[in-house]
Write a protein that holds these residues in place. Structure first.
Motif, PDB file in Angstrom:
ATOM      1  N   VAL A 599      28.509  57.600 100.539  1.00 54.13           N
ATOM      2  CA  VAL A 599      29.067  58.529 101.538  1.00 54.13           C
ATOM      3  C   VAL A 599      30.164  59.357 100.891  1.00 54.13           C
ATOM      4  CG1 VAL A 599      30.233  58.727 103.753  1.00 54.13           C
ATOM      5  CG2 VAL A 599      28.480  56.963 103.418  1.00 54.13           C
ATOM      6  N   ALA A 600      30.086  60.676 101.021  1.00 56.39           N
ATOM      7  CA  ALA A 600      31.064  61.581 100.423  1.00 56.39           C
ATOM      8  C   ALA A 600      32.365  61.546 101.221  1.00 56.39           C
ATOM      9  CB  ALA A 600      30.519  63.000 100.383  1.00 56.39           C
ATOM     10  N   PRO A 601      33.518  61.625 100.568  1.00 57.36           N
ATOM     11  CA  PRO A 601      34.794  61.708 101.282  1.00 57.36           C
ATOM     12  C   PRO A 601      34.807  62.916 102.225  1.00 57.36           C
ATOM     13  CG  PRO A 601      35.161  61.254  98.961  1.00 57.36           C
ATOM     14  CD  PRO A 601      33.704  61.572  99.105  1.00 57.36           C
ATOM     15  N   GLY A 602      35.403  62.722 103.410  1.00 62.58           N
ATOM     16  CA  GLY A 602      35.474  63.799 104.381  1.00 62.58           C
ATOM     17  C   GLY A 602      34.263  63.883 105.289  1.00 62.58           C
ATOM     18  N   THR A 603      33.334  62.908 105.191  1.00 61.75           N
ATOM     19  CA  THR A 603      32.161  62.915 106.062  1.00 61.75           C
ATOM     20  C   THR A 603      32.579  62.586 107.493  1.00 61.75           C
ATOM     21  OG1 THR A 603      30.700  62.265 104.266  1.00 61.75           O
ATOM     22  CG2 THR A 603      29.914  61.852 106.507  1.00 61.75           C
ATOM     23  N   ALA A 604      32.167  63.405 108.454  1.00 65.11           N
ATOM     24  CA  ALA A 604      32.529  63.202 109.857  1.00 65.11           C
ATOM     25  C   ALA A 604      31.657  62.107 110.470  1.00 65.11           C
ATOM     26  CB  ALA A 604      32.359  64.501 110.642  1.00 65.11           C
ATOM     27  N   GLY A 605      32.234  61.421 111.458  1.00 71.78           N
ATOM     28  CA  GLY A 605      31.470  60.430 112.213  1.00 71.78           C
ATOM     29  C   GLY A 605      31.106  59.203 111.410  1.00 71.78           C
ATOM     30  N   ASN A 606      31.904  58.867 110.407  1.00 67.80           N
ATOM     31  CA  ASN A 606      31.605  57.709 109.567  1.00 67.80           C
ATOM     32  C   ASN A 606      32.720  56.683 109.728  1.00 67.80           C
ATOM     33  OD1 ASN A 606      31.789  56.117 106.875  1.00 67.80           O
ATOM     34  ND2 ASN A 606      29.708  56.939 106.968  1.00 67.80           N
ATOM     35  N   PHE A 607      32.418  55.586 110.401  1.00 65.83           N
ATOM     36  CA  PHE A 607      33.416  54.554 110.659  1.00 65.83           C
ATOM     37  C   PHE A 607      33.176  53.289 109.824  1.00 65.83           C
ATOM     38  CE2 PHE A 607      33.864  57.364 114.198  1.00 65.83           C
ATOM     39  CZ  PHE A 607      35.193  57.264 114.600  1.00 65.83           C
ATOM     40  N   ASN A 608      32.137  53.311 108.960  1.00 67.39           N
ATOM     41  CA  ASN A 608      31.873  52.140 108.120  1.00 67.39           C
ATOM     42  C   ASN A 608      32.999  51.951 107.113  1.00 67.39           C
ATOM     43  OD1 ASN A 608      29.466  51.806 109.422  1.00 67.39           O
ATOM     44  ND2 ASN A 608      28.225  52.746 107.819  1.00 67.39           N
ATOM     45  N   GLY A 609      33.593  50.770 107.099  1.00 67.45           N
ATOM     46  CA  GLY A 609      34.618  50.450 106.114  1.00 67.45           C
ATOM     47  C   GLY A 609      35.962  51.087 106.373  1.00 67.45           C
ATOM     48  N   VAL A 610      36.213  51.602 107.591  1.00 65.59           N
ATOM     49  CA  VAL A 610      37.499  52.248 107.864  1.00 65.59           C
ATOM     50  C   VAL A 610      38.636  51.244 107.745  1.00 65.59           C
ATOM     51  CG1 VAL A 610      36.543  54.027 109.364  1.00 65.59           C
ATOM     52  CG2 VAL A 610      37.267  51.845 110.349  1.00 65.59           C
ATOM     53  N   ARG A 611      39.814  51.747 107.384  1.00 65.42           N
ATOM     54  CA  ARG A 611      41.036  50.955 107.412  1.00 65.42           C
ATOM     55  C   ARG A 611      41.686  51.149 108.782  1.00 65.42           C
ATOM     56  NH1 ARG A 611      38.123  50.065 103.162  1.00 65.42           N
ATOM     57  NH2 ARG A 611      39.247  49.499 101.264  1.00 65.42           N
ATOM     58  N   ALA A 612      42.495  50.196 109.169  1.00 59.42           N
ATOM     59  CA  ALA A 612      43.146  50.272 110.477  1.00 59.42           C
ATOM     60  C   ALA A 612      44.614  49.924 110.333  1.00 59.42           C
ATOM     61  CB  ALA A 612      42.465  49.336 111.465  1.00 59.42           C
ATOM     62  N   SER A 613      45.449  50.619 111.108  1.00 64.06           N
ATOM     63  CA  SER A 613      46.882  50.368 111.122  1.00 64.06           C
ATOM     64  C   SER A 613      47.328  50.262 112.569  1.00 64.06           C
ATOM     65  CB  SER A 613      47.628  51.497 110.403  1.00 64.06           C
ATOM     66  OG  SER A 613      49.030  51.333 110.534  1.00 64.06           O
ATOM     67  N   LEU A 614      48.016  49.169 112.911  1.00 63.51           N
ATOM     68  CA  LEU A 614      48.529  49.021 114.271  1.00 63.51           C
ATOM     69  C   LEU A 614      49.674  49.996 114.494  1.00 63.51           C
ATOM     70  CD1 LEU A 614      48.530  45.126 114.653  1.00 63.51           C
ATOM     71  CD2 LEU A 614      46.880  46.770 115.563  1.00 63.51           C
ATOM     72  N   GLN A 615      49.688  50.626 115.645  1.00 56.60           N
ATOM     73  CA  GLN A 615      50.746  51.588 115.986  1.00 56.60           C
ATOM     74  C   GLN A 615      51.847  50.866 116.754  1.00 56.60           C
ATOM     75  OE1 GLN A 615      49.299  55.711 116.788  1.00 56.60           O
ATOM     76  NE2 GLN A 615      47.468  54.601 117.530  1.00 56.60           N
ATOM     77  N   ASN A 616      53.103  51.186 116.375  1.00 60.89           N
ATOM     78  CA  ASN A 616      54.201  50.465 117.016  1.00 60.89           C
ATOM     79  C   ASN A 616      54.917  51.290 118.087  1.00 60.89           C
ATOM     80  OD1 ASN A 616      55.474  52.118 115.052  1.00 60.89           O
ATOM     81  ND2 ASN A 616      55.462  50.400 113.598  1.00 60.89           N
ATOM     82  N   SER A 617      55.594  52.344 117.690  1.00 52.45           N
ATOM     83  CA  SER A 617      56.350  53.092 118.708  1.00 52.45           C
ATOM     84  C   SER A 617      56.487  54.543 118.298  1.00 52.45           C
ATOM     85  CB  SER A 617      57.736  52.463 118.901  1.00 52.45           C
ATOM     86  OG  SER A 617      58.468  52.501 117.689  1.00 52.45           O
ATOM     87  N   ALA A 618      56.745  55.410 119.287  1.00 50.75           N
ATOM     88  CA  ALA A 618      56.955  56.834 119.045  1.00 50.75           C
ATOM     89  C   ALA A 618      58.288  57.034 118.323  1.00 50.75           C
ATOM     90  CB  ALA A 618      56.927  57.583 120.372  1.00 50.75           C
ATOM     91  N   PRO A 619      58.481  58.115 117.582  1.00 57.90           N
ATOM     92  CA  PRO A 619      57.517  59.230 117.449  1.00 57.90           C
ATOM     93  C   PRO A 619      56.521  59.026 116.309  1.00 57.90           C
ATOM     94  CG  PRO A 619      59.540  59.791 116.321  1.00 57.90           C
ATOM     95  CD  PRO A 619      59.779  58.430 116.943  1.00 57.90           C
ATOM     96  N   ALA A 620      56.718  57.965 115.487  1.00 59.22           N
ATOM     97  CA  ALA A 620      55.811  57.748 114.355  1.00 59.22           C
ATOM     98  C   ALA A 620      55.496  56.267 114.246  1.00 59.22           C
ATOM     99  CB  ALA A 620      56.429  58.260 113.054  1.00 59.22           C
ATOM    100  N   SER A 621      54.332  55.984 113.605  1.00 59.75           N
ATOM    101  CA  SER A 621      53.895  54.601 113.433  1.00 59.75           C
ATOM    102  C   SER A 621      53.629  54.366 111.953  1.00 59.75           C
ATOM    103  CB  SER A 621      52.627  54.352 114.253  1.00 59.75           C
ATOM    104  OG  SER A 621      52.251  53.006 114.146  1.00 59.75           O
ATOM    105  N   TYR A 622      53.803  53.107 111.530  1.00 60.73           N
ATOM    106  CA  TYR A 622      53.699  52.797 110.113  1.00 60.73           C
ATOM    107  C   TYR A 622      52.788  51.585 109.890  1.00 60.73           C
ATOM    108  CZ  TYR A 622      57.829  55.762 110.131  1.00 60.73           C
ATOM    109  OH  TYR A 622      58.683  56.803 110.335  1.00 60.73           O
ATOM    110  N   GLY A 623      52.101  51.568 108.745  1.00 57.73           N
ATOM    111  CA  GLY A 623      51.249  50.440 108.378  1.00 57.73           C
ATOM    112  C   GLY A 623      51.081  50.396 106.868  1.00 57.73           C
ATOM    113  N   ALA A 624      50.357  49.388 106.369  1.00 58.19           N
ATOM    114  CA  ALA A 624      50.171  49.225 104.929  1.00 58.19           C
ATOM    115  C   ALA A 624      48.688  49.125 104.602  1.00 58.19           C
ATOM    116  CB  ALA A 624      50.896  47.987 104.429  1.00 58.19           C
ATOM    117  N   GLY A 625      48.318  49.596 103.427  1.00 57.87           N
ATOM    118  CA  GLY A 625      46.941  49.507 102.957  1.00 57.87           C
ATOM    119  C   GLY A 625      46.906  49.052 101.511  1.00 57.87           C
ATOM    120  N   HIS A 626      45.765  48.528 101.079  1.00 57.62           N
ATOM    121  CA  HIS A 626      45.627  48.003  99.722  1.00 57.62           C
ATOM    122  C   HIS A 626      44.389  48.595  99.050  1.00 57.62           C
ATOM    123  CE1 HIS A 626      48.765  44.960 100.307  1.00 57.62           C
ATOM    124  NE2 HIS A 626      48.291  44.848 101.540  1.00 57.62           N
ATOM    125  N   PHE A 627      44.484  48.751  97.733  1.00 56.71           N
ATOM    126  CA  PHE A 627      43.362  49.269  96.951  1.00 56.71           C
ATOM    127  C   PHE A 627      42.428  48.128  96.562  1.00 56.71           C
ATOM    128  CE2 PHE A 627      46.918  52.193  95.553  1.00 56.71           C
ATOM    129  CZ  PHE A 627      46.566  53.199  96.432  1.00 56.71           C
TER     130      PHE A 627
END
Length: 691
Positions: A599-627
């Protein structure tokens, strides 16, 4: 009367119970062989049914065993061969037989009894297929019984169909089928269907167990015959063996000789096993310490060694002899721990079949995470991982990974195609296909020191005829080596393997860490600004010579590159295709994505293997990801919405701006515009740590 003369030219072959006869050498025809003639071989006879051609007959089933290359005779027996009185005699006998009623009425296979209109009293009727027989008495056919020869059928088979006269074996007894109706599934000794032909007798008493043991083993005189005798009984055998002594090697001598090379003549024992031309070592056991060896001749009590190797010194007065093998082409000593190979490590690895380390990553061009098989048309486009094309030209091109098997077994290669020609090469024009190699992968080659190692670049190419160049440059691009290779007319546009060997650079700065250590460039076009002489190192930035063929000069020119390797030493091994997963793992040190591989980067409608970050509070939310793989350096991370494919975004229920911060070699921090604390922020990413 003239005697019958058989036809017996050549030999025949026929299977047991077979009907096809194959001749070797005959010339059968309707003149010398006819249907009805008799074929004899050995004590067996069959009738000829058909003359198929000059070397093939059809006969009634051959009653004997299988024949191959057998002698034979064909006797004339065809009725039409005899005419006149003899034929009339036969007719008269036939009429007489019919008149005497000796010929029975034949009952067809599908009839249950003879036709009442046929036959006279006292005449018989036979049914050949069943063996049934009738006699006509008072104008009525009367059934007498079944008269059929025994037919052996082997061991009883519950699935087989049996009829009257079939004879089987079961549990040590023999039975014959007695029921008028053929059938199956009725195992003996069912008396409705079987009569006992031969019953198994009772088992006798067990005999006494016999024993065999080895008695004496005696060495007999050399040259005598071996023999064995039984000194026990027939039920308790004791076998005594006498085995003659054979010739042996070894031997000794008290001849006084100096250790050294040349002809050495020893007096030793007779009857030893040495043969002329064998190699013998004489080891001193008194008077000196050491040995000598060489090719020997032996006769009587004289052993002569043409010594060509020795160890030690002095004059030996007592010696032991032994056979030794031929010495190898090069001497080695265990005390040196293979130091004899220093300076020839690459050649040793090749000779031993040990795969050399290929410093090129993705030399088989199988891995293409970012662009797959989509060709690009701009400079610095990666057709496959680790393989960009750098171009300054007024022409145009396409550059991509293609599915085309290479001689080394890779399913892929790189293809560069000219789509707009540039026949006028400007001074600063340059088109190269490159691999940029990390310093860690080259450190042991010792470039930039007083003792750099030699290397060989081996690669496959398919291109128009001409002179092409391969260039090596250090990370600063201020040291270069240009090598030329030629594609001859007969090699044009076909797969060929080329190589360039050189001694490493003893000057300049060559990185030996995680920075850019070397550019390896395959040149397709080069202007005078980047031209240097071939075959030597330069303190300059050079990619080709003035002889370089201008691939961009003609519309439709194609250059293909495959099976690339860079190896230590002056000889490269055959290209060995790496394991795909290991190669992908190596590529991900420099670039990776969260999308599925295809799958090419930027492909629309592709949720396979997505990363997820829990949202905490406004105005911005933060999370961590790993390679997936530790990166060469902290990479550039780009986030994508899995819904729209837009970069710089994540997605909860809508696209929301998102970026990566605090990026390290193993992971990153994601910051996004707050959406909802109950909905995680989903995103894809790419991480670029390329050189």
């Amino acid at each position: 009367m003239t005697a019958l003369v058989p036809y017996e030219t050549g030999t025949i072959s026929v299977e047991a119970d077979g009907t096809a006869v194959v001749g070797d050498g005959p010339n059968w025809s309707s003149t010398n062989v006819r249907p009805g003639d008799r074929l004899d071989s050995g004590h067996f006879t069959a009738l000829i049914v058909e003359v198929v051609d000059q070397t093939h007959l059809t006969i009634t089933p051959w009653p004997g065993s299988t024949l191959s290359g057998a002698q034979y005779k064909i006797w004339p027996n065809y009725p039409q061969r005899v005419v006149g009185a003899e034929a009339m005699s036969t007719v008269n006998r036939l009429v007489a037989d019919l008149s005497n009623r000796d010929i029975p009425v034949i009952v067809g296979a599908n009839e249950t009894e003879p036709d009442p209109s046929l036959g006279d009293d006292d005449q018989y009727a036979d049914q050949p297929t069943t063996g049934k027989k009738w006699v006509k008495v008072g104008g009525v056919w009367t059934f007498i019984g079944i008269f059929k020869a025994l037919r052996p059928r082997g061991d009883y088979d519950n699935d087989a169909t049996y009829s009257v006269g079939d004879w089987v074996n079961s549990a040590g007894s023999s039975y014959v089928w007695n029921n008028e109706t053929p059938g199956s599934g009725h195992a003996p000794p069912n008396a409705t269907y079987w009569d006992v032909l031969a019953a198994r007798g009772t088992d006798g008493d067990d005999g006494a167990a016999a024993t065999v043991e080895v008695g004496t083993v005696t060495t007999g005189a050399g040259g005598s015959a071996a023999h064995v005798t039984n000194s026990g009984t027939s039920n308790a055998a004791v076998l005594d063996f006498t085995i003659p002594a054979g010739k042996s090697y070894g031997g000794t001598s008290t001849t006084s000789l100096a250790i050294g090379t040349g002809s050495k003549v020893f007096t030793t024992q007779a009857g030893l096993a040495y043969t002329d031309g064998g190699r013998v070592r004489a080891t001193a056991t008194a008077g000196a310490t050491g040995w000598l060896e060489g090719v020997a001749t032996y006769s009587g009590t004289t052993l002569t060694i043409a010594s060509d190797k020795d160890s030690g010194s002095g004059t030996g007065t007592a010696w032991n002899f032994n056979v030794v093998g031929e010495p190898g082409a090069g001497d080695m000593s265990s005390a040196n721990y293979a130091s004899e190979y220093i300076g020839h490590e690459a050649e040793v690895r090749r000779n031993l079949g040990i795969q050399s380390w290929n410093r090129i990553i993705n030399g088989g061009m199988m891995v293409s995470q970012q662009n797959g098989s989509v060709a690009g048309t701009v400079s610095d486009y990666y057709a496959a991982d680790q393989w960009p094309c750098s171009a300054v030209t007024s022409g145009a091109f396409s550059f991509g990974q293609v599915a085309s098997a290479s001689p080394g077994g890779s399913p892929n290669r790189l293809r560069f195609t000219v789509t707009t020609a540039d026949a006028s090469v400007a001074a600063s024009d340059i088109v190269v296909i490159q691999q940029r190699i990390e310093g860690y992968r080259l450190a042991d080659l010792k470039f930039g020191t007083a003792a750099p190692k030699s290397i060989t670049i081996q690669f496959g190419v398919k291109a128009p005829a001409g002179t092409y160049c391969v260039a090596l440059l250090n990370g600063a691009a201020n040291r270069c080596f240009v090598g030329e290779y030629t594609i001859a007319g007969g090699e044009a546009n076909t797969d060929v393997v080329k190589s360039v060997t050189l001694v490493g650079d003893s000057a300049g700065t060559w990185a030996k860490d995680n920075t850019l250590g070397m550019y390896l460039s395959f040149t397709l076009m080069v202007g005078t600004t980047y031209q240097q002489a071939a075959g030597t190192w330069h303190a300059a930035s050079g990619y080709g010579t003035s002889n370089q063929f201008n691939l961009m000069g003609t519309l439709g020119n194609v250059f293909e590159l495959f099976d690339v390797g860079l190896y230590e030493g002056s000889v490269a091994p055959p290209f060995q295709l790496p394991d795909f997963e290991k190669e992908l793992d190596a590529c991900q040190r420099y670039w990776e994505k969260s999308y599925d591989y295809a799958v090419a980067p930027g492909t629309a409608g592709n949720f396979n293997g997505v990363r997820a970050s829990l949202q905490n509070s406004a105005p911005a939310s933060y999370g961590a990801g790993h390679f997936l793989k530790r990166k060469r350096i902290a990479p550039t991370v780009t986030l994508y919405s899995p819904n729209s494919g837009a970069s710089g975004n994540g997605y909860d229920t809508v696209d929301r701006a998102a970026t990566a911060a605090r990026v390290g070699e193993t992971g990153y921090h994601i910051s996004n515009v707050f959406g909802s604390s109950t909905t995680p922020m989903l995103y894809h990413f790419t991480a670029n740590a390329r050189l």
